[in-house]
Enzyme design. Structure first.
Site, PDB file in Angstrom:
ATOM      1  N   THR A  23       9.800 -18.730  23.888  1.00  0.00           N
ATOM      2  CA  THR A  23      11.329 -18.727  24.232  1.00  0.00           C
ATOM      3  C   THR A  23      11.313 -17.577  25.133  1.00  0.00           C
ATOM      4  O   THR A  23      11.970 -16.252  24.351  1.00  0.00           O
ATOM      5  CB  THR A  23      11.692 -19.196  22.538  1.00  0.00           C
ATOM      6  N   THR A  76      11.294  -3.448   2.455  1.00  0.00           N
ATOM      7  CA  THR A  76      10.543  -3.922   3.508  1.00  0.00           C
ATOM      8  C   THR A  76      11.585  -5.792   3.097  1.00  0.00           C
ATOM      9  O   THR A  76      12.401  -5.900   2.651  1.00  0.00           O
ATOM     10  CB  THR A  76       9.512  -3.888   3.046  1.00  0.00           C
ATOM     11  N   ILE A 131       0.364  -4.654  16.140  1.00  0.00           N
ATOM     12  CA  ILE A 131       0.805  -4.610  15.396  1.00  0.00           C
ATOM     13  C   ILE A 131       0.546  -4.713  14.062  1.00  0.00           C
ATOM     14  O   ILE A 131       0.280  -4.814  12.634  1.00  0.00           O
ATOM     15  CB  ILE A 131       2.606  -4.716  15.071  1.00  0.00           C
ATOM     16  N   LYS A 159      16.031  -5.505   5.103  1.00  0.00           N
ATOM     17  CA  LYS A 159      16.078  -4.819   5.408  1.00  0.00           C
ATOM     18  C   LYS A 159      17.068  -4.736   6.784  1.00  0.00           C
ATOM     19  O   LYS A 159      17.882  -3.363   6.986  1.00  0.00           O
ATOM     20  CB  LYS A 159      14.829  -5.170   6.787  1.00  0.00           C
ATOM     21  N   LYS A 203       1.027  -1.097  -0.123  1.00  0.00           N
ATOM     22  CA  LYS A 203      -0.124   0.247  -0.165  1.00  0.00           C
ATOM     23  C   LYS A 203       0.830   1.270   0.187  1.00  0.00           C
ATOM     24  O   LYS A 203       0.398   2.436  -0.131  1.00  0.00           O
ATOM     25  CB  LYS A 203      -0.842   0.074   1.528  1.00  0.00           C
ATOM     26  N   SER A 204       2.529   1.267   0.210  1.00  0.00           N
ATOM     27  CA  SER A 204       2.748   2.204   0.556  1.00  0.00           C
ATOM     28  C   SER A 204       3.128   3.078  -0.911  1.00  0.00           C
ATOM     29  O   SER A 204       3.151   4.742  -0.492  1.00  0.00           O
ATOM     30  CB  SER A 204       4.521   2.010   0.606  1.00  0.00           C
ATOM     31  N   ASP A 228       9.775   2.364  11.640  1.00  0.00           N
ATOM     32  CA  ASP A 228       9.025   0.720  12.305  1.00  0.00           C
ATOM     33  C   ASP A 228       8.673   1.414  13.503  1.00  0.00           C
ATOM     34  O   ASP A 228       7.670   1.300  14.008  1.00  0.00           O
ATOM     35  CB  ASP A 228       9.699  -0.439  12.136  1.00  0.00           C
ATOM     36  N   LYS A 253      13.916 -17.403  26.363  1.00  0.00           N
ATOM     37  CA  LYS A 253      15.707 -16.761  26.154  1.00  0.00           C
ATOM     38  C   LYS A 253      15.848 -15.541  24.881  1.00  0.00           C
ATOM     39  O   LYS A 253      16.487 -14.162  25.293  1.00  0.00           O
ATOM     40  CB  LYS A 253      16.706 -17.025  25.300  1.00  0.00           C
ATOM     41  N   GLY A 303      10.857 -10.472  18.073  1.00  0.00           N
ATOM     42  CA  GLY A 303      10.953 -10.910  16.561  1.00  0.00           C
ATOM     43  C   GLY A 303      11.982  -8.840  16.661  1.00  0.00           C
ATOM     44  O   GLY A 303      11.600  -8.592  17.869  1.00  0.00           O
ATOM     45  N   GLY A 304      11.680  -9.168  15.855  1.00  0.00           N
ATOM     46  CA  GLY A 304      12.927  -8.060  15.075  1.00  0.00           C
ATOM     47  C   GLY A 304      11.339  -6.995  15.185  1.00  0.00           C
ATOM     48  O   GLY A 304      11.843  -5.787  15.445  1.00  0.00           O
TER      49      GLY A 304
END
Ligand code: ATR
Length: 287
Positions: free
Chosen positions: A154, A62, A216, A66, A16-17, A103, A156, A130-131
């Protein structure tokens, strides 16, 4: 000369960018365009060279590039450096390329636009490690949020993200039990995505009704997580705002103008036949 911008990714055709940035160029009287560029994994170096040769003024990056783009840039800003992920590249005077990451700050902007003031004192819990989680955690800390904890399947990985914010790392079971302690709960896992597994990453029975719950994921706009949070009386913040805000911050880096995010969010929802997450109808949004 007309300026041009791009988004590099794979897949990229449903992004959509381009429509969003072109609308902002027009709204702000700028003679510029924005195109999707399909760049397969492993070829981002060639793509950067081609964009430089062809005179692009900046671009978004994207999945899956990245991190892979970093060696091809001349400098990156501190947040992108910490995250080891770039989503925006700007051409500086003299031809140098600068990478940044909008982001996490985009999420913070969206949260504050949707949920108002006084948020920084609330205890934050991020679900997932995650990221996306790590970018949001760092951006919240930089924006002055006092307490940012992380829970994850997880543990850790939760520890690694929480170490950057000074917050706690919890298992999903502990987080479920202690959920009432948190004033802001942010869902960053793919659970609930139209292409991912359905359901909830953890039970929300202990969520405080005064809390803000943010997701998100924006496809679907109203995820199971937001539905369940709204049912407990929480204020909810959907993922479309983050998408619009990360774009707006990229646009600002390129043009010096921060475009109208609320208008764009309303427009995207209208175009796709959606109402707000608290509204009545919904239709899937494609990325
Ligand atoms: P991104 O980089 O886009 O944030 P990611 O690196 O794939 O995405 O991270 C996904 C996160 O969602 C991870 O924290 C993952 O948990 P693990 O670290 O244990 O793999 C979490 N996740 C994915 N599927 C999940 C599920 N079904 N239930 C709970 N957590 C899940």
């Amino acid at each position: 000369m007309k300026k041009w911008y791009a988004v590099l990714g794979d897949p990229v055709s449903h992004s959509k960018s381009p429509a969003m940035h072109e609308a902002w160029f027009e709204e702000n009287g700028l003679d510029a365009s924005y195109v999707p560029v399909h760049v397969p994994e492993g070829t981002v170096g060639e793509a950067v060279q081609a964009l430089k040769t062809l005179g692009a003024s900046g671009w978004n990056v994207t999945v899956p590039h990245k991190q892979a783009i970093i060696p091809y840039l001349d400098e990156i800003d501190p947040l992108a450096e910490q995250m080891q992920a770039v989503n925006t590249v700007s051409l500086l005077p003299g031809g140098r390329l600068r990478g940044s990451n909008t982001d996490g700050p985009g999420f913070v902007g969206s949260l504050e636009q949707a949920a108002g003031t006084g948020l920084k004192e609330k205890k934050v819990l991020i679900i997932g490690a995650g990221g996306a989680s790590s970018g949001i955690a760092l951006a919240l800390s930089q924006a002055g949020y006092r307490s940012v904890s992380v829970c994850n399947r997880t543990v850790k990985k939760a520890e690694a993200v929480a170490a950057r914010t000074g917050g706690e790392a919890l298992s999903l079971q502990e987080a479920e039990r202690r959920l009432g302690e948190f004033g802001i709960v942010i869902q960053t896992t793919p659970v609930g995505m139209s292409t991912g597994s359905s359901g909830l990453p953890l039970g929300l029975q202990n969520l405080s009704p005064g809390a803000v719950a943010a997701d998100i994921v924006y496809s679907p706009l109203e995820t199971e997580f937001l539905k369940a949070a709204a049912a407990t009386g929480c204020k909810t913040v959907d993922g479309l705002g983050m998408f619009v805000f990360q774009g707006a911050l990229a646009f600002e880096r390129w043009t010096g103008i921060l475009p109208d995010t609320q208008k764009m969010k309303d427009r995207l929802m209208n175009e796709m036949g959606n109402t707000d997450v608290n509204g009545k109808t919904e239709k899937l949004l494609e990325k």
